[in-house]
Design an enzyme around this catalytic site. Structure first.
Site, PDB file in Angstrom:
ATOM      1  N   SER A  67      -2.538 -44.106 -44.983  1.00 17.06           N
ATOM      2  CA  SER A  67      -3.855 -43.449 -45.278  1.00 17.06           C
ATOM      3  C   SER A  67      -4.503 -43.873 -46.548  1.00 17.06           C
ATOM      4  O   SER A  67      -3.858 -44.270 -47.405  1.00 17.06           O
ATOM      5  CB  SER A  67      -3.900 -42.028 -44.983  1.00 17.06           C
ATOM      6  OG  SER A  67      -3.271 -41.471 -46.301  1.00 17.06           O
ATOM      7  N   GLU A 119      -1.992 -51.498 -47.262  1.00 14.53           N
ATOM      8  CA  GLU A 119      -2.468 -51.964 -45.777  1.00 14.53           C
ATOM      9  C   GLU A 119      -2.865 -50.304 -45.250  1.00 14.53           C
ATOM     10  O   GLU A 119      -2.193 -49.481 -44.837  1.00 14.53           O
ATOM     11  CB  GLU A 119      -1.593 -52.507 -44.641  1.00 14.53           C
ATOM     12  CG  GLU A 119      -0.951 -53.663 -45.332  1.00 14.53           C
ATOM     13  CD  GLU A 119      -2.091 -54.577 -45.312  1.00 14.53           C
ATOM     14  OE1 GLU A 119      -2.949 -54.591 -44.551  1.00 14.53           O
ATOM     15  OE2 GLU A 119      -1.959 -55.760 -45.874  1.00 14.53           O
ATOM     16  N   GLU A 162     -11.809 -41.998 -40.568  1.00 14.67           N
ATOM     17  CA  GLU A 162     -10.945 -42.654 -39.622  1.00 14.67           C
ATOM     18  C   GLU A 162     -10.301 -41.177 -38.910  1.00 14.67           C
ATOM     19  O   GLU A 162      -9.609 -40.275 -39.736  1.00 14.67           O
ATOM     20  CB  GLU A 162      -9.659 -43.314 -40.253  1.00 14.67           C
ATOM     21  CG  GLU A 162      -8.626 -43.802 -39.276  1.00 14.67           C
ATOM     22  CD  GLU A 162      -7.532 -44.551 -40.062  1.00 14.67           C
ATOM     23  OE1 GLU A 162      -7.202 -44.048 -40.852  1.00 14.67           O
ATOM     24  OE2 GLU A 162      -7.223 -45.711 -39.514  1.00 14.67           O
TER      25      GLU A 162
HETATM   26  P1  NAD Z   1      -0.022 -41.221 -44.572  1.00 18.92           P
HETATM   27  O1  NAD Z   1      -0.781 -41.918 -45.538  1.00 18.92           O
HETATM   28  O2  NAD Z   1      -0.222 -39.863 -44.241  1.00 18.92           O
HETATM   29  O3  NAD Z   1       1.694 -41.289 -44.503  1.00 18.92           O
HETATM   30  C1  NAD Z   1       1.994 -42.791 -44.423  1.00 18.92           C
HETATM   31  C2  NAD Z   1       3.499 -42.765 -45.184  1.00 18.92           C
HETATM   32  O4  NAD Z   1       3.053 -42.517 -46.680  1.00 18.92           O
HETATM   33  C3  NAD Z   1       4.416 -41.791 -44.677  1.00 18.92           C
HETATM   34  O5  NAD Z   1       5.548 -42.196 -44.782  1.00 18.92           O
HETATM   35  C4  NAD Z   1       4.192 -40.827 -45.809  1.00 18.92           C
HETATM   36  O6  NAD Z   1       5.608 -40.030 -45.730  1.00 18.92           O
HETATM   37  C5  NAD Z   1       4.011 -41.313 -46.992  1.00 18.92           C
HETATM   38  N1  NAD Z   1       3.299 -40.526 -47.982  1.00 18.92           N
HETATM   39  C6  NAD Z   1       2.579 -39.515 -47.703  1.00 18.92           C
HETATM   40  N2  NAD Z   1       2.358 -39.282 -49.101  1.00 18.92           N
HETATM   41  C7  NAD Z   1       2.824 -39.957 -50.027  1.00 18.92           C
HETATM   42  C8  NAD Z   1       2.684 -39.852 -51.403  1.00 18.92           C
HETATM   43  N3  NAD Z   1       1.969 -39.065 -52.142  1.00 18.92           N
HETATM   44  N4  NAD Z   1       3.634 -40.821 -51.984  1.00 18.92           N
HETATM   45  C9  NAD Z   1       4.069 -41.572 -51.312  1.00 18.92           C
HETATM   46  N5  NAD Z   1       4.324 -41.799 -50.036  1.00 18.92           N
HETATM   47  C10 NAD Z   1       3.365 -40.830 -49.211  1.00 18.92           C
HETATM   48  O7  NAD Z   1      -0.478 -41.837 -43.302  1.00 18.92           O
HETATM   49  P2  NAD Z   1      -0.175 -41.351 -41.692  1.00 18.92           P
HETATM   50  O8  NAD Z   1      -0.996 -40.529 -41.313  1.00 18.92           O
HETATM   51  O9  NAD Z   1       1.230 -41.227 -41.528  1.00 18.92           O
HETATM   52  O10 NAD Z   1      -0.537 -42.980 -41.099  1.00 18.92           O
HETATM   53  C11 NAD Z   1      -1.812 -43.249 -40.591  1.00 18.92           C
HETATM   54  C12 NAD Z   1      -2.454 -44.031 -41.426  1.00 18.92           C
HETATM   55  O11 NAD Z   1      -1.933 -45.421 -41.449  1.00 18.92           O
HETATM   56  C13 NAD Z   1      -4.073 -44.446 -40.972  1.00 18.92           C
HETATM   57  O12 NAD Z   1      -4.908 -44.348 -42.006  1.00 18.92           O
HETATM   58  C14 NAD Z   1      -3.901 -45.893 -40.519  1.00 18.92           C
HETATM   59  O13 NAD Z   1      -4.987 -46.478 -40.325  1.00 18.92           O
HETATM   60  C15 NAD Z   1      -2.811 -46.475 -41.529  1.00 18.92           C
HETATM   61  N6  NAD Z   1      -2.324 -47.559 -40.973  1.00 18.92           N
HETATM   62  C16 NAD Z   1      -2.641 -48.781 -41.626  1.00 18.92           C
HETATM   63  C17 NAD Z   1      -2.044 -50.114 -41.106  1.00 18.92           C
HETATM   64  C18 NAD Z   1      -2.686 -51.393 -41.486  1.00 18.92           C
HETATM   65  O14 NAD Z   1      -1.823 -52.386 -41.379  1.00 18.92           O
HETATM   66  N7  NAD Z   1      -3.797 -51.585 -42.418  1.00 18.92           N
HETATM   67  C19 NAD Z   1      -1.123 -50.031 -39.988  1.00 18.92           C
HETATM   68  C20 NAD Z   1      -0.860 -48.865 -39.480  1.00 18.92           C
HETATM   69  C21 NAD Z   1      -1.237 -47.608 -39.791  1.00 18.92           C
END
Ligand code: NAD
Length: 490
Positions: A233, A254, A387
């Protein structure tokens, strides 16, 4: 023969060994299809990350000194093993995400393709040879590893997300620590099993499981991590950039998207409906590249809307291969996206269909959201800008191309965008003016090929591209070399 049966506790894989979290703690991995526990998972923290980074640092020099052709061969071995274990891998992906086996297979195939693509780059790995101003002096540019890569991924396409980071990071000669998503530990674990089987030396590739703040943050903060590559995210990405910025560690982000799909008055409407359905709802809308803003010309709006509502009503939600999409990944995300729909409704938007959790029969206990179409939201409303990462999309009525492009570009994001038109000129004007990392004509906002770069502008990322040879730029640094081969005569 590697055993890919679901372990009762998914372990970390550090220095070639499967091991529990140092604290001994675990957490439950729930099945999004029914809310029941699938297995438990190592709940890692800073001590586990320390051990994994230390293992990667210790193993990296020898891996970095291995020829890149050889590294590519070992990575090809992983891809071959993934092919051989395709069914088992797809079953794990299906189990941990709730998506159908059919979708899990095609995701697994995409991950395998990435493996073969990157492995082949081991025999290219181009630098640049050029000329020098001086005689008897050679000048060229070559790649060098960064050191240790900290890889953090989202849950939406878990095995593909692993492949997109692990293969190029390793090809470039780095040690790596993968922090899998807490929602999808199984395929990340299986990849680690196959990497070891393929001959990746112990310590070169390590996997730690756990929650973002407990296991992800220590990896981001670790002074022994030279590059952090994150898919997730925008809010977490921003924190990561701030944190790695303090020690000037390379950082590839990303992030999210709020991707527009334009339907012009000269579009093939049936095709536009098909692509809109795929963009908005495939993978339950859990795509950074999901089409969440459908921008339709006035002249065809009512007809397109009627066709889209009908097609949406025919979608089947469930986990079978005959279903169109499955559950969202966890209850928290489900609750958040439905709350956003309610806020939009309260602000005056109209929910044409969906907007609810499905709880009947086969959906009982699972995290299923009905496919949701919304109209009447303003371009500046939250639902248009934030989003949701679920099967929810909004329709917007515009007068003409100018208004459509303006609305499409009026977003904090800039990941993907698509236009449906029969006019070559309109298509070319769109390609030129849309502010996005990926532009598509007469197709979906989603779908990417392993040899093509992927990434976005503004809050969709920080300028790097994954996949393609551009991924090698993320995971390597350049070394500029001068060789005076006749020093007395330079
Ligand atoms: P998220 O950011 O909550 O989590 C993603 C990852 O980050 C997980 O492994 C989580 O454990 C880790 N994380 C969370 N907080 C963290 C912190 N403080 N420090 C380090 N790591 C941490 O996202 P989500 O809800 O799991 O995934 C959805 C998001 O991913 C959406 O915004 C989507 O658009 C994005 N995404 C982007 C792409 C791309 O290529 N641009 C591809 C797939 C998903």
């Amino acid at each position: 023969m590697p055993d890919l049966n679901i372990p009762s506790v998914v372990p970390n894989q550090i220095a070639g060994h499967e091991q529990p979290a140092a604290s001994g703690q675990t957490f439950a991995k729930l099945d999004p299809a029914n809310g029941r526990e699938v297995c438990r998972v190592a709940r890692s923290a800073a001590a586990d990350v320390d051990a994994a980074v230390a293992a990667a640092r210790a193993a990296q020099p020898a891996w970095g000194a291995t020829t890149v052709v050889r590294r590519g061969e070992i990575l090809r071995g992983i891809a071959i093993l993934m092919q051989q274990h395709r069914e088992a891998l797809a079953a794990l992906v299906a189990r941990e995400t709730g998506k159908s086996l059919k979708d899990a297979r095609s995701e697994t195939d995409a991950a395998i393709e990435m493996g073969f693509f990157v492995a082949g780059e081991g025999r290219r790995f181009y630098g640049r040879t050029t000329t020098s101003a001086a005689p008897n002096k050679a000048a060229f540019v070559m790649r060098q590893p960064l050191g240790v890569a900290g890889l953090i991924i989202a849950a939406n396409t878990p095995i593909a997300n692993v492949a997109w980071k692990a293969f190029p990071a390793l090809l470039c000669g780095n040690g790596a620590v993968m922090k899998a998503s807490e929602d999808t530990p199984l395929s990340a674990w299986a990849f680690g099993v196959l990497a070891k089987e393929a001959g990746v030396p112990d310590g070169v590739y390590n996997t730690v499981h756990g929650f973002g703040e407990e296991a992800g943050a220590p990896l981001v903060e670790h002074a022994g991590v030279d590059i952090v590559s994150f898919t997730g995210s925008t809010s977490v990405g921003r924190w990561i950039a701030e944190t790695t910025g303090r020690r000037l560690a390379k950082t590839c982000l990303e992030l999210g998207g709020k991707n527009p799909l334009l339907v012009c008055d000269d579009a093939d409407l049936a095709s536009a409906v098909t692509w809109t359905i795929g963009s908005a709802f495939s993978n339950a809308g859990q795509r950074c590249a999901a089409g969440s803003r459908i921008i339709v010309f006035d002249g065809v709006y009512d007809r397109f809307k009627a066709m889209l509502v009908e097609a949406t009503g025919a979608l089947k939600v469930g986990c079978a291969d005959t279903d169109d999409f499955g559950p969202v990944i966890n209850e928290e995300q489900l609750t958040a996206m439905l709350a956003a729909v309610e806020r939009a409704r309260a602000a005056g938007a109209v929910v044409l269909t969906g907007g609810v959790r499905l709880t009947d029969g086969p959906h009982r206990g699972g995290f299923f959201v009905a496919p949701t179409l919304i109209e009447g939201a303003g371009g500046g409303d939250d639902i248009s800008r934030v989003e949701l990462f679920g099967p929810i999309t909004c329709l917007y009525r515009v007068h003409d191309f100018e208004e459509a492009v303006r609305l499409a570009n009026d977003t904090p994001y800039g990941l993907t965008a698509s236009i449906h038109t029969r006019s070559l000129h309109r298509a070319m004007a769109f390609i030129g003016r849309i502010q996005a990392g990926v532009a598509v004509v007469n197709g979906g906002t989603y779908g990417s090929e392993p040899h093509m770069p992927f990434g976005g502008l503004r809050q969709s990322g920080n300028g790097w591209r994954e996949a393609g040879t551009e991924a090698l730029d993320v995971y390597s640094d350049l070394k500029t070399v001068y060789v005076n081969h006749d020093p007395s005569a330079v």
